[in-house]
Design an enzyme around this catalytic site. Structure first.
Site, PDB file in Angstrom:
ATOM      1  N   GLY A   1       0.791  -1.223   0.000  1.00  0.00           N
ATOM      2  CA  GLY A   1       0.000   0.000   0.000  1.00  0.00           C
ATOM      3  C   GLY A   1       0.826   1.278   0.000  1.00  0.00           C
ATOM      4  O   GLY A   1       0.276   2.367   0.068  1.00  0.00           O
ATOM      5  N   HIS A   2       2.136   1.178  -0.097  1.00  0.00           N
ATOM      6  CA  HIS A   2       3.013   2.369  -0.052  1.00  0.00           C
ATOM      7  C   HIS A   2       3.952   2.384  -1.246  1.00  0.00           C
ATOM      8  O   HIS A   2       5.134   2.100  -1.105  1.00  0.00           O
ATOM      9  CB  HIS A   2       3.827   2.367   1.246  1.00  0.00           C
ATOM     10  CG  HIS A   2       4.445   3.682   1.587  1.00  0.00           C
ATOM     11  ND1 HIS A   2       5.720   4.043   1.201  1.00  0.00           N
ATOM     12  CD2 HIS A   2       3.957   4.739   2.283  1.00  0.00           C
ATOM     13  CE1 HIS A   2       6.005   5.248   1.674  1.00  0.00           C
ATOM     14  NE2 HIS A   2       4.957   5.686   2.333  1.00  0.00           N
ATOM     15  N   PHE A   3       3.620   2.595  -2.362  1.00  0.00           N
ATOM     16  CA  PHE A   3       2.376   3.036  -2.959  1.00  0.00           C
ATOM     17  C   PHE A   3       2.062   2.078  -4.097  1.00  0.00           C
ATOM     18  O   PHE A   3       2.986   1.698  -4.829  1.00  0.00           O
ATOM     19  CB  PHE A   3       2.528   4.453  -3.495  1.00  0.00           C
ATOM     20  CG  PHE A   3       2.910   5.462  -2.436  1.00  0.00           C
ATOM     21  CD1 PHE A   3       1.961   5.953  -1.552  1.00  0.00           C
ATOM     22  CD2 PHE A   3       4.211   5.891  -2.324  1.00  0.00           C
ATOM     23  CE1 PHE A   3       2.307   6.897  -0.591  1.00  0.00           C
ATOM     24  CE2 PHE A   3       4.555   6.825  -1.352  1.00  0.00           C
ATOM     25  CZ  PHE A   3       3.612   7.324  -0.482  1.00  0.00           C
TER      26      PHE A   3
END
Length: 142
Positions: free
Chosen positions: A45-47
């Site tokens: 999720g990053h990124f």
């Protein structure tokens, strides 16, 4: 030293052991390395589509590199401060992040250090930090 040897000094374990290898070098410094594989928990999720190693993780890697210089078993190193941190370039999967860290001062249980991290000679992160070595207390089971 490799991961199994690092684990004899640092209390960190998967997934928080963030060094592949580290060695003490001339001048009271430590040289640490970690290759970003791309499947690490901190990239989820990053990124999406453009994974970047979070700055706080880079700071943790720097601190773990420096803690190897202290090398006290039975103690837990706890951050007590992070100052003058600067991020110069992003770190991505496939990069090998290399750190040079040094202890600058010791006062009681507190250690003051500075470090920098780079990829292929390109500076990515610099900072100063402090940590305290505290007795490792056994976990109670409730």
């Amino acid at each position: 030293m490799i991961r199994s040897q690092i684990q004899q000094i640092l209390p960190h374990r998967e997934p928080m052991l963030l060094l592949d290898e580290v060695e003490a070098i001339e001048g009271g410094k430590a040289h640490g390395r970690y290759t970003i594989r791309g499947d690490e928990w901190f990239l989820q999720g990053h990124f999406p589509g453009n994974p970047v190693v979070p700055g706080v993780i880079q700071c943790e890697m720097m601190a773990q590199t420096c803690c190897v210089l202290v090398g006290e078993t039975g103690k837990t190193p706890l951050f007590s401060g992070i100052e003058r941190v600067r991020f110069k370039n992003p770190v991505h999967p496939g990069d090998t992040l290399e750190f040079i860290c040094s202890l600058e001062k010791v006062k009681g249980p507190f250690y003051f250090a500075k470090g920098q991290g780079s990829v292929s000679g390109k500076l990515c992160v610099t900072g100063e930090f402090s940590f305290a070595l505290v007795d490792t207390a056994p976990q109670s089971s409730n």
